[in-house]
Design an enzyme around this catalytic site. Structure first.
Site, PDB file in Angstrom:
ATOM      1  N   CYS A 158       0.798  -1.219   0.000  1.00 26.95           N
ATOM      2  CA  CYS A 158       0.000   0.000   0.000  1.00 26.95           C
ATOM      3  C   CYS A 158       0.834   1.274   0.000  1.00 26.95           C
ATOM      4  CB  CYS A 158      -0.945  -0.004   1.199  1.00 26.95           C
ATOM      5  SG  CYS A 158      -1.937  -1.506   1.268  1.00 26.95           S
ATOM      6  N   HIS A 296      -2.643   7.894   6.120  1.00 28.34           N
ATOM      7  CA  HIS A 296      -2.851   6.597   5.479  1.00 28.34           C
ATOM      8  C   HIS A 296      -4.142   5.984   6.012  1.00 28.34           C
ATOM      9  CE1 HIS A 296      -1.828   2.920   3.421  1.00 28.34           C
ATOM     10  NE2 HIS A 296      -1.941   2.231   4.553  1.00 28.34           N
ATOM     11  N   GLU A 307      -0.346   4.846  13.366  1.00 31.52           N
ATOM     12  CA  GLU A 307      -0.056   6.055  12.590  1.00 31.52           C
ATOM     13  C   GLU A 307      -0.279   7.313  13.412  1.00 31.52           C
ATOM     14  OE1 GLU A 307      -1.107   8.248   8.343  1.00 31.52           O
ATOM     15  OE2 GLU A 307      -2.404   6.619   9.055  1.00 31.52           O
ATOM     16  N   LYS A 325      -9.808   7.673   2.935  1.00 30.91           N
ATOM     17  CA  LYS A 325     -10.238   6.290   2.705  1.00 30.91           C
ATOM     18  C   LYS A 325     -11.602   6.021   3.331  1.00 30.91           C
ATOM     19  CE  LYS A 325      -5.571   4.371   2.287  1.00 30.91           C
ATOM     20  NZ  LYS A 325      -4.848   5.652   2.503  1.00 30.91           N
ATOM     21  N   HIS A 330      -9.948   1.593   0.374  1.00 29.09           N
ATOM     22  CA  HIS A 330      -8.491   1.484   0.328  1.00 29.09           C
ATOM     23  C   HIS A 330      -8.058   1.027  -1.061  1.00 29.09           C
ATOM     24  CE1 HIS A 330      -4.448   1.107   1.331  1.00 29.09           C
ATOM     25  NE2 HIS A 330      -4.471   0.165   2.256  1.00 29.09           N
ATOM     26  N   PHE A 389       1.838  -3.424   4.027  1.00 24.06           N
ATOM     27  CA  PHE A 389       2.251  -4.723   4.545  1.00 24.06           C
ATOM     28  C   PHE A 389       3.709  -4.974   4.157  1.00 24.06           C
ATOM     29  CE2 PHE A 389      -2.100  -7.101   4.775  1.00 24.06           C
ATOM     30  CZ  PHE A 389      -2.492  -6.251   5.784  1.00 24.06           C
TER      31      PHE A 389
END
Length: 400
Positions: A158, A296, A307, A325, A330, A389
């Site tokens: 991502c 994010h 985050e 998002k 996403h 990830f």
């Protein structure tokens, strides 16, 4: 060296182009809906953020058939961005393309595997490989534009779209290109990814309330919602843009890339905060200069809190923070590029999209989240976060 942003393109769950996507973001609209097809009936997840406009409505029919959906969306967004930049005249050898993706042509891969199992090797498409390869979107765009300065494909889950923009900046700074068309593309709405994310408890299971499912920083968040689409920026050496009289919408000023080396799926605030600090240092900015963070924030319990802590450590709690998002879902490999695009528009229009579905902010998130309605006024420097990830962290800074 600052980089001029002269063109923007997108196709998202909120709109088939930049103006419609931006208008929907500012209005707080959701692109998440229930999946009505029969193939989803037995899945634990039956919601997604699908494209608002099918790429086949834009592309030539024959061309569309030869491209995976991931390649299609990249081409649609790149065409809009190139037109928005004025279709600049540039030496093809000084024009490069960098399009990141998380999964590439996974729909082709899975679909052609079904063909192989069902009908045998002779029925597999001769274009299967060129449609499933991860570098397909970058290749399609470079062919479209005649770009001979390189076609590159960061694949960092991502963080891929933000890494693509950062790599584009490096190409210009190193003197290897005058213009780079950069962004991200993703299209992996299929039973296998949906089932896999559900098994990993990463995807929201609010099947009965799709538009309320993605709720970053909310106390009751339960996972992200899969989305699809592409966002592309045209980036130019500032002197080149000035010489041709291009309109500059914002300036890309810094990037920071780190890896956590901590956990395959769980991010760590140390790695993320280091990426933020590197981006600020690269831009020559202080933490106090940041007025807005495009987070994010995917709506996962662990990720959002990690985050939030990274932002507080590296920047402080003073900036406005928004999580788009909540509306787009996403977009994985396209997420960071869409964040960069939203940052450009926030700077240009002095407007910050809201974070929707934030009914009760997590008490552990001690940030100024823009909730409910768009916020108007100057935003200062903008930080864009993208984490993936594998412990991939990519951050960008933009200024007017």
């Amino acid at each position: 060296m600052n980089i001029a942003v002269t063109g923007l393109g997108a196709t998202t769950p909120l709109g088939g182009d930049v103006p419609s996507t931006w208008a929907a973001l500012l209005a707080g609209e959701s692109g998440v809906a229930r999946i009505e097809e029969e193939w989803a009936e037995q899945l634990p997840v039956r919601i997604a953020a699908r494209l608002r406009v099918e790429p086949t409505a834009v592309l030539d029919r024959v061309q569309a058939r030869r491209l995976d959906r991931c390649e299609q969306v990249a081409l649609v967004a790149a065409r809009e961005a190139w037109a928005h930049a004025g279709r600049p005249e540039v030496d093809p050898c000084r024009l490069a393309v960098v399009i990141g993706t998380g999964t590439g042509g996974v729909l082709t891969l899975l679909g052609q595997d079904d063909v192989l199992e069902r009908s045998g090797a002779r029925r597999v498409s001769p274009r299967a490989v060129t449609m499933l390869m991860a570098n397909g979107p970058a290749a399609a765009v470079s062919l479209e534009l005649g770009a001979r300065g390189g076609a590159h494909t960061p694949v960092s889950a991502c963080a891929s779209g933000a890494e693509a923009v950062a790599q584009a900046m490096d190409l210009i700074r190193l003197g290897r290109a005058d213009i780079v068309v950069a962004g991200g593309a993703e299209a992996c709405l299929h039973p296998l990814p949906l089932a896999g994310f559900a098994q990993a408890t990463a995807h929201s299971t609010r099947n009965d309330a799709p538009q309320l499912a993605s709720r970053p920083f909310d106390r009751d968040r339960d996972g992200f919602v899969i989305g699809e689409g592409s966002a592309v920026l045209v980036l130019e050496r500032a002197e080149f843009a000035a010489a041709r009289g291009a309109r500059v919408h914002a300036r890309l000023t810094g990037s920071g890339i780190t890896s956590d080396a901590h956990h395959l799926t769980a991010g760590h605030p140390d790695g993320q905060s280091r990426a933020i600090r590197l981006a600020l240092a690269d831009a020559g900015l202080a933490a106090g200069d940041v007025g807005l963070v495009l987070a994010h924030a995917t709506s996962t319990p662990h990720g959002d809190l990690t985050e939030a802590r990274a932002i507080a450590r590296a920047v402080g709690t003073h900036p406005a923070v928004t999580a788009t998002k909540s509306m787009t879902g996403h977009l994985f490999g396209a997420a960071g590029a869409l964040g960069a695009l939203a940052a450009v528009l926030a700077l240009r229009d002095r407007a910050v999209p809201p974070t929707v579905n934030l009914d009760a902010q997590d008490p552990e998130v001690e940030l100024d989240i823009v909730a409910g309605y768009a916020r108007r006024g100057p935003v200062g420097a903008v930080l864009v976060n993208a984490f993936g990830f594998g412990g991939h962290n990519a951050c960008l800074t933009l200024t007017p």
